[in-house]
Design a protein around this motif. Structure first.
Motif, PDB file in Angstrom:
ATOM      1  N   ALA A  20       0.967  -1.210  -0.015  1.00  0.00           N
ATOM      2  CA  ALA A  20      -0.056  -0.086   0.152  1.00  0.00           C
ATOM      3  C   ALA A  20       0.966   1.160   0.136  1.00  0.00           C
ATOM      4  O   ALA A  20       0.536   2.353  -0.676  1.00  0.00           O
ATOM      5  CB  ALA A  20      -1.089  -0.179   1.123  1.00  0.00           C
ATOM      6  N   VAL A  21       2.027   1.245   0.801  1.00  0.00           N
ATOM      7  CA  VAL A  21       2.770   2.470   0.878  1.00  0.00           C
ATOM      8  C   VAL A  21       3.702   2.669  -0.458  1.00  0.00           C
ATOM      9  O   VAL A  21       3.809   3.533  -1.022  1.00  0.00           O
ATOM     10  CB  VAL A  21       3.760   2.198   2.266  1.00  0.00           C
ATOM     11  N   ARG A  35      -6.672   0.733   6.710  1.00  0.00           N
ATOM     12  CA  ARG A  35      -7.433  -0.071   7.866  1.00  0.00           C
ATOM     13  C   ARG A  35      -7.027  -1.488   7.769  1.00  0.00           C
ATOM     14  O   ARG A  35      -6.859  -2.116   6.985  1.00  0.00           O
ATOM     15  CB  ARG A  35      -8.987   0.171   7.508  1.00  0.00           C
ATOM     16  N   VAL A  36      -6.921  -2.239   9.117  1.00  0.00           N
ATOM     17  CA  VAL A  36      -6.533  -3.482   9.324  1.00  0.00           C
ATOM     18  C   VAL A  36      -7.804  -3.963  10.089  1.00  0.00           C
ATOM     19  O   VAL A  36      -8.012  -3.479  11.192  1.00  0.00           O
ATOM     20  CB  VAL A  36      -5.221  -3.766   9.893  1.00  0.00           C
ATOM     21  N   VAL A  45      -6.857  -5.916   4.900  1.00  0.00           N
ATOM     22  CA  VAL A  45      -6.117  -4.609   4.595  1.00  0.00           C
ATOM     23  C   VAL A  45      -6.421  -4.009   3.511  1.00  0.00           C
ATOM     24  O   VAL A  45      -6.381  -4.554   2.447  1.00  0.00           O
ATOM     25  CB  VAL A  45      -4.694  -5.103   4.454  1.00  0.00           C
ATOM     26  N   SER A  46      -6.995  -2.928   3.939  1.00  0.00           N
ATOM     27  CA  SER A  46      -7.633  -2.017   3.045  1.00  0.00           C
ATOM     28  C   SER A  46      -7.004  -0.643   2.938  1.00  0.00           C
ATOM     29  O   SER A  46      -6.613  -0.138   4.122  1.00  0.00           O
ATOM     30  CB  SER A  46      -9.266  -1.881   3.491  1.00  0.00           C
ATOM     31  N   ASN A  47      -6.897   0.108   2.053  1.00  0.00           N
ATOM     32  CA  ASN A  47      -6.438   1.504   1.817  1.00  0.00           C
ATOM     33  C   ASN A  47      -7.167   2.318   0.918  1.00  0.00           C
ATOM     34  O   ASN A  47      -7.575   1.717  -0.289  1.00  0.00           O
ATOM     35  CB  ASN A  47      -4.971   1.493   1.649  1.00  0.00           C
ATOM     36  N   ASN A  48      -7.103   3.588   0.875  1.00  0.00           N
ATOM     37  CA  ASN A  48      -7.552   4.566   0.009  1.00  0.00           C
ATOM     38  C   ASN A  48      -6.566   4.552  -1.073  1.00  0.00           C
ATOM     39  O   ASN A  48      -5.324   4.367  -1.097  1.00  0.00           O
ATOM     40  CB  ASN A  48      -7.779   5.982   0.474  1.00  0.00           C
ATOM     41  N   GLU A  86     -10.691   2.363  -3.498  1.00  0.00           N
ATOM     42  CA  GLU A  86     -10.254   1.787  -2.575  1.00  0.00           C
ATOM     43  C   GLU A  86      -9.617   0.287  -3.086  1.00  0.00           C
ATOM     44  O   GLU A  86     -10.043  -0.284  -3.991  1.00  0.00           O
ATOM     45  CB  GLU A  86     -11.443   1.166  -1.429  1.00  0.00           C
ATOM     46  N   PHE A  87      -8.459  -0.218  -2.455  1.00  0.00           N
ATOM     47  CA  PHE A  87      -7.840  -1.441  -2.385  1.00  0.00           C
ATOM     48  C   PHE A  87      -7.837  -2.313  -1.431  1.00  0.00           C
ATOM     49  O   PHE A  87      -7.524  -1.721  -0.351  1.00  0.00           O
ATOM     50  CB  PHE A  87      -6.526  -1.211  -3.051  1.00  0.00           C
ATOM     51  N   THR A  88      -8.172  -3.596  -1.494  1.00  0.00           N
ATOM     52  CA  THR A  88      -8.630  -4.332  -0.209  1.00  0.00           C
ATOM     53  C   THR A  88      -7.698  -5.942  -0.617  1.00  0.00           C
ATOM     54  O   THR A  88      -8.019  -6.412  -1.580  1.00  0.00           O
ATOM     55  CB  THR A  88      -9.823  -4.677  -0.015  1.00  0.00           C
ATOM     56  N   VAL A  89      -6.897  -6.162   0.472  1.00  0.00           N
ATOM     57  CA  VAL A  89      -6.582  -7.529   0.330  1.00  0.00           C
ATOM     58  C   VAL A  89      -6.778  -8.319   1.520  1.00  0.00           C
ATOM     59  O   VAL A  89      -6.982  -7.829   2.747  1.00  0.00           O
ATOM     60  CB  VAL A  89      -4.928  -7.595   0.392  1.00  0.00           C
TER      61      VAL A  89
END
Length: 196
Positions: A20-21, A35-36, A45-48, A86-89
């Motif tokens: 994500a980073v 967000r975890v 594990v989700s991020n904008n 959003e991207f989520t794993v």
């Protein structure tokens, strides 16, 4: 793949957070929100999404590595989702010490079965090649004998025979220069070398 420990003693891969980073813009003006959380037995594990503008597009090797490693540990699949914002794993929760030995043994058993199956197929292919050689060559010899005095049957006999011999050495793991099973010995040597 790095792991961090959560409160419920699960082993949690840190790679999705690193990805994500790595792939998103992170500034004071445009903060990256990660967000975890746990949902349905999955660690999410989700991020904008604010992707970096890079010249070369990501190959996705990192995510593929995570998926392949989880296949060795769990029958449940890693879920990857991407929307406009959003991207989520989602990763299956792996409880430390529970079922790992059984999963590992099952994986090794499947690998052994696959290797044995491939070896049997290779042996069948070699015997098919050898039988064809033994059946076709006498027919060619008869044709050669009845049509001309020049012994042209020698060329396919030697050429094809050489091919059959090479095929057999490959199937049964024999190398006339390096000995039997040299490839496996070399692989084992590299696997044991910590500096490789």
């Amino acid at each position: 793949m790095q792991y961090c420990r959560s409160k419920n003693s699960s082993l949690v891969p840190a790679a999705p957070i690193g990805n994500a980073v790595k792939h998103n813009v992170v500034t004071a003006v445009r903060p990256l929100r990660i967000r975890v959380y746990v949902e349905g037995g999955m660690l999410c594990v989700s991020n904008n999404l604010q992707e970096k503008q890079v010249i070369r597009k990501s190959s996705g090797v990192g995510l593929r590595n995570i998926q392949e490693r989880y296949q060795m540990l769990s029958s449940r699949e890693v879920q990857i989702g991407k929307s406009v914002s959003e991207f989520t794993v989602k990763l299956p929760m792996l409880m430390e010490g529970i079922g790992f030995r059984e999963t590992h043994e099952t994986f090794l058993e499947e690998k052994r079965y696959q290797k044995a199956k491939e070896q049997v197929e290779a042996i069948k292919g070699f015997y098919g090649n050898l039988i064809s050689y033994c059946v076709v060559l006498p027919v060619l010899a008869i044709i050669n004998y009845n049509t001309t005095s020049f012994p042209w049957v020698i060329f396919p006999a030697v050429g094809w025979g050489f091919g059959v011999a090479i095929h057999g050495m490959e199937v049964f793991g024999y190398n006339p220069l390096l000995g039997k099973n040299w490839e496996e010995r070399k692989i084992q040597k590299y696997m044991e070398d910590e500096n490789f």
